[in-house]
Design a protein around this motif. Structure first.
Motif, mmCIF file in Angstrom:
data_model
loop_
_atom_site.group_PDB
_atom_site.id
_atom_site.type_symbol
_atom_site.label_atom_id
_atom_site.label_comp_id
_atom_site.label_asym_id
_atom_site.label_seq_id
_atom_site.Cartn_x
_atom_site.Cartn_y
_atom_site.Cartn_z
ATOM 1 N N ILE A 6 28.988 33.975 80.564
ATOM 2 C CA ILE A 6 28.461 32.698 81.041
ATOM 3 C C ILE A 6 29.583 31.664 81.050
ATOM 4 O O ILE A 6 30.383 31.598 80.099
ATOM 5 N N GLY A 7 29.648 30.866 82.104
ATOM 6 C CA GLY A 7 30.552 29.719 82.146
ATOM 7 C C GLY A 7 29.758 28.446 81.923
ATOM 8 O O GLY A 7 28.653 28.303 82.461
ATOM 9 N N LEU A 8 30.277 27.541 81.104
ATOM 10 C CA LEU A 8 29.567 26.301 80.778
ATOM 11 C C LEU A 8 30.358 25.104 81.295
ATOM 12 O O LEU A 8 31.548 24.966 80.985
ATOM 13 N N LEU A 9 29.697 24.263 82.088
ATOM 14 C CA LEU A 9 30.333 23.038 82.580
ATOM 15 C C LEU A 9 29.844 21.875 81.730
ATOM 16 O O LEU A 9 28.705 21.440 81.860
ATOM 17 N N GLY A 10 30.693 21.404 80.806
ATOM 18 C CA GLY A 10 30.318 20.248 79.992
ATOM 19 C C GLY A 10 29.903 20.628 78.591
ATOM 20 O O GLY A 10 28.959 21.406 78.406
ATOM 21 N N LEU A 11 30.633 20.090 77.596
ATOM 22 C CA LEU A 11 30.271 20.351 76.199
ATOM 23 C C LEU A 11 30.008 19.014 75.493
ATOM 24 O O LEU A 11 30.596 18.693 74.465
ATOM 25 N N GLY A 12 29.107 18.222 76.092
ATOM 26 C CA GLY A 12 28.631 16.987 75.459
ATOM 27 C C GLY A 12 27.475 17.330 74.518
ATOM 28 O O GLY A 12 27.425 18.430 73.966
ATOM 29 N N ASN A 13 26.530 16.393 74.383
ATOM 30 C CA ASN A 13 25.419 16.626 73.450
ATOM 31 C C ASN A 13 24.566 17.821 73.847
ATOM 32 O O ASN A 13 24.219 18.661 73.026
ATOM 33 N N ILE A 14 24.198 17.895 75.147
ATOM 34 C CA ILE A 14 23.307 18.973 75.591
ATOM 35 C C ILE A 14 24.068 20.300 75.633
ATOM 36 O O ILE A 14 23.539 21.345 75.245
ATOM 37 N N GLY A 15 25.321 20.256 76.081
ATOM 38 C CA GLY A 15 26.145 21.468 76.075
ATOM 39 C C GLY A 15 26.290 22.018 74.663
ATOM 40 O O GLY A 15 26.143 23.227 74.430
ATOM 41 N N THR A 16 26.532 21.119 73.722
ATOM 42 C CA THR A 16 26.667 21.549 72.320
ATOM 43 C C THR A 16 25.335 22.111 71.797
ATOM 44 O O THR A 16 25.310 23.128 71.106
ATOM 45 N N ALA A 290 -7.983 24.959 90.632
ATOM 46 C CA ALA A 290 -8.648 26.067 89.926
ATOM 47 C C ALA A 290 -8.596 25.857 88.415
ATOM 48 O O ALA A 290 -9.590 25.982 87.719
ATOM 49 N N VAL A 291 -7.445 25.508 87.896
ATOM 50 C CA VAL A 291 -7.262 25.454 86.437
ATOM 51 C C VAL A 291 -7.864 24.202 85.815
ATOM 52 O O VAL A 291 -8.127 24.172 84.612
ATOM 53 N N GLY A 292 -8.098 23.152 86.630
ATOM 54 C CA GLY A 292 -8.580 21.894 86.060
ATOM 55 C C GLY A 292 -7.451 21.113 85.415
ATOM 56 O O GLY A 292 -6.310 21.161 85.890
ATOM 57 N N GLU A 293 -7.764 20.421 84.315
ATOM 58 C CA GLU A 293 -6.777 19.564 83.656
ATOM 59 C C GLU A 293 -6.011 20.318 82.576
ATOM 60 O O GLU A 293 -6.595 21.039 81.775
ATOM 61 N N LEU A 294 -4.701 20.106 82.578
ATOM 62 C CA LEU A 294 -3.822 20.712 81.577
ATOM 63 C C LEU A 294 -2.886 19.643 81.058
ATOM 64 O O LEU A 294 -2.502 18.743 81.797
ATOM 65 N N MET A 295 -2.465 19.766 79.808
ATOM 66 C CA MET A 295 -1.406 18.886 79.331
ATOM 67 C C MET A 295 -0.355 19.702 78.589
ATOM 68 O O MET A 295 -0.682 20.610 77.828
ATOM 69 N N PHE A 296 0.901 19.370 78.833
ATOM 70 C CA PHE A 296 2.047 19.964 78.149
ATOM 71 C C PHE A 296 2.706 18.856 77.347
ATOM 72 O O PHE A 296 3.046 17.806 77.909
ATOM 73 N N TYR A 297 2.918 19.089 76.083
ATOM 74 C CA TYR A 297 3.391 18.047 75.159
ATOM 75 C C TYR A 297 4.546 18.580 74.335
ATOM 76 O O TYR A 297 4.509 19.740 73.896
ATOM 77 N N GLY A 298 5.573 17.777 74.138
ATOM 78 C CA GLY A 298 6.678 18.201 73.283
ATOM 79 C C GLY A 298 7.845 17.253 73.368
ATOM 80 O O GLY A 298 7.711 16.128 73.876
ATOM 81 N N LYS A 299 8.991 17.702 72.848
ATOM 82 C CA LYS A 299 10.168 16.846 72.838
ATOM 83 C C LYS A 299 10.881 16.920 74.183
ATOM 84 O O LYS A 299 11.304 17.978 74.619
ATOM 85 N N GLY A 300 10.976 15.752 74.825
ATOM 86 C CA GLY A 300 11.496 15.696 76.182
ATOM 87 C C GLY A 300 12.993 15.544 76.254
ATOM 88 O O GLY A 300 13.557 15.449 77.336
ATOM 89 N N ALA A 301 13.648 15.522 75.105
ATOM 90 C CA ALA A 301 15.098 15.356 75.109
ATOM 91 C C ALA A 301 15.647 15.904 73.799
ATOM 92 O O ALA A 301 14.916 16.514 73.022
ATOM 93 N N GLY A 302 16.922 15.701 73.581
ATOM 94 C CA GLY A 302 17.541 16.176 72.348
ATOM 95 C C GLY A 302 18.290 17.464 72.597
ATOM 96 O O GLY A 302 17.878 18.286 73.422
ATOM 97 N N PRO A 303 19.413 17.663 71.882
ATOM 98 C CA PRO A 303 20.278 18.825 72.149
ATOM 99 C C PRO A 303 19.570 20.181 71.981
ATOM 100 O O PRO A 303 19.664 21.031 72.864
ATOM 101 N N LEU A 304 18.826 20.374 70.878
ATOM 102 C CA LEU A 304 18.223 21.699 70.671
ATOM 103 C C LEU A 304 16.994 21.942 71.553
ATOM 104 O O LEU A 304 16.896 23.018 72.163
ATOM 105 N N PRO A 305 16.040 20.990 71.669
ATOM 106 C CA PRO A 305 14.934 21.236 72.604
ATOM 107 C C PRO A 305 15.436 21.513 74.036
ATOM 108 O O PRO A 305 14.943 22.427 74.698
ATOM 109 N N THR A 306 16.415 20.741 74.479
ATOM 110 C CA THR A 306 16.929 20.976 75.832
ATOM 111 C C THR A 306 17.696 22.291 75.882
ATOM 112 O O THR A 306 17.564 23.067 76.841
ATOM 113 N N GLY A 307 18.469 22.565 74.813
ATOM 114 C CA GLY A 307 19.187 23.849 74.724
ATOM 115 C C GLY A 307 18.228 25.033 74.763
ATOM 116 O O GLY A 307 18.524 26.073 75.358
#
Lengths: 323, 323
Positions: A6-16, A290-307
């Motif tokens: 894998i090649g990684l472009l950028g080793l800032g917060n999210i890259g880390t 068909a499915v009706g109402e759904l909700m998805f909840y969680g951490k929308g940012a941060g290095p590990l959740p995004t990682g």
């Protein structure tokens, strides 16, 4: 066992955070894929910052072509942020037959069609789960489990900074400017908070959600967008008197052939599932026919959740390549 | 355009909901897959009941082998419910190189390994998104976007009947037996409610969640299980006095090599995201070591929500077969 490079472009917060997720959960990642995943090259100027991860000097490069032209690299992760040079780099990677994974909502929203078409033309995968809602698995759900639905509506709290500010104003009666200052001191808000507080980041995410749910790419610039910088404690008081909370809501609703969309501070009844989404949490509320109402909840940012979301995409691609 | 032929086992409520989802959303399903999906044969005794769908007499069969031995059928949907003959039929379909989709939590929980191993041995897909949480896209999220995580905990409200009963008892002070009676009259609860109210249905779903999250299949019979039939208005009063709600919670938590699990009525602080999941809604609260806390919320049952998840699985398989 096969090694996927894998090649990684950028080793800032999210890259880390992505690198850490791979290091920390290597056993699980190998078990789930049957593959050995290695980030072999990293495009990053700052090669000396202490990041709490093990990177050798040989992994760093200053030349993106060392990644794009490396025949051993199958997947490129783009975590530079911003529209350019990120978009050009992603297109270049695809033209060199690399699958691309990104968390970059600005680039995906600005160039949704070009990126997807270039991926298709080069027969490589392009995934961007982390671009909306960070660690929340919304994009993949919309395109797999929920794909039989005609979608009716989406309502999202998809920016942690503004939700934190509004929550603090609501719970403690603080003024906008005072909460923003504390948020900046704590690192929850950027030094220049414009993209967050004026709703630009939210508009990027809504553009991506609409492209997937309604098969219609609308530029974030064409989404009516209003931020939270003008919200006063008085506004919040008036909302509370009506049994409501003010949230910065990305919304899109389809009626017949008509699609209505906006980003703006919105009064939600306290009983609405989105009303109790507090502080840095994000949530996306989806209605399908068909499915009706759904909700998805969680951490929308941060290095590990995004990682977590970036690595999920990388693992799916790795499995598809070597299955 | 290629046609993908599907055999359906069972045209009860969920079978009818699946058929309706395909009829109602045919344009969307074709757009998303590039394929023409057809349910060509249906194993069902009751060929005359009015279901609000268009089925020709030729589609019905009384002989499962007419589905298993049909070389034109690629995918078998099993919606008979119950462990047998559903399990035997699914294994038979797999041995005849059919991919299998099911919503049958009892059969999947009882025979998790055998079903998955038989699918693998025959190089066919086996999907069961609808078996936990109905329309909520939890299984696929755990196995794709979230697959880089070591999971720490799952807490679930995964039975709509019991959540409806507890919600009505909490909101109106009703007695268990009285709410159950009304629920039965409205069709929210079965004539014999044992599997729901004693937690057996929930234990099946927890068994499936644990097998996926912790790679450990525990028979539902070995999960300590307590239902809600002994809950009194007094219990609910006491909980409220402590700022809590009583919910029937499926829980599993991993600490080191130790996995603890149970199904039981549980006091949740009113501020917990699961506490505000009311009536027939379901929600699954997951903690992963990278992603942190996530919640998935939606309709955990019903013909169309469940049909949405079944068709999502069918579409993924169809795309994989003909890509």
């Amino acid at each position: 066992m096969k090694t996927v490079r894998i090649g990684l472009l950028g080793l800032g917060n999210i890259g880390t955070g992505t690198y850490k997720t791979l290091e920390m959960n290597r056993a699980q990642i190998t078990r789930a894929t049957g593959l050995n995943l290695e980030i072999t090259k990293i495009l990053e100027k700052d090669t000396t910052r202490e990041r709490g991860i093990t990177v050798t000097p040989e992994q760093f490069t200053q030349d993106p072509d060392e990644i794009f032209k490396d025949p051993e690299i199958d997947i490129v992760i783009e975590l530079l942020g911003g529209i350019e040079p990120a978009t050009t780099f992603m297109l270049e990677a695809m033209k060199n037959k690399k699958a691309v994974v990104t968390a970059n909502k600005a680039a995906v929203a600005a160039n949704f069609q070009k990126l997807n078409e270039t991926a298709k033309a080069n027969n490589v995968e392009f995934r961007f789960e982390a671009s909306v809602g960070g660690g929340i698995p919304i994009i993949n759900a919309l395109t797999t489990v929920l794909q039989s639905n005609e979608f009716v509506e989406v309502l999202g709290i998809v920016n942690g900074t503004t939700n934190y500010i509004l929550t603090q104003m609501t719970e403690f009666g603080f003024k906008y400017a005072d909460v923003l200052k504390v948020a900046q001191e704590k690192g929850f808000a950027e030094a220049d908070p414009t993209a967050d507080v004026e709703g630009i980041d939210v508009a990027n995410k809504l553009s991506i959600l609409m492209a997937i749910m309604f098969d219609k790419h609308i530029s974030p610039n064409d989404i009516p967008t209003k931020g939270i910088s003008k919200i006063t404690p008085k506004d919040i008081e008036i909302a509370e008197a009506q049994g409501c909370k003010i949230k910065l809501i990305a919304s899109a609703r389809k009626e017949g052939d008509k699609l209505e969309y906006s980003v703006k501070p919105t009064l939600l009844k306290a009983s609405h599932p989105l009303a109790s989404v507090s502080n840095e949490f994000n949530a996306v509320y989806v209605t399908g026919n068909a499915v009706g109402e759904l909700m998805f909840y969680g951490k929308g940012a941060g290095p590990l959740p995004t990682g977590s979301a970036v690595m999920g995409d990388v693992m799916e691609i790795a499995k598809n390549i070597y299955k």
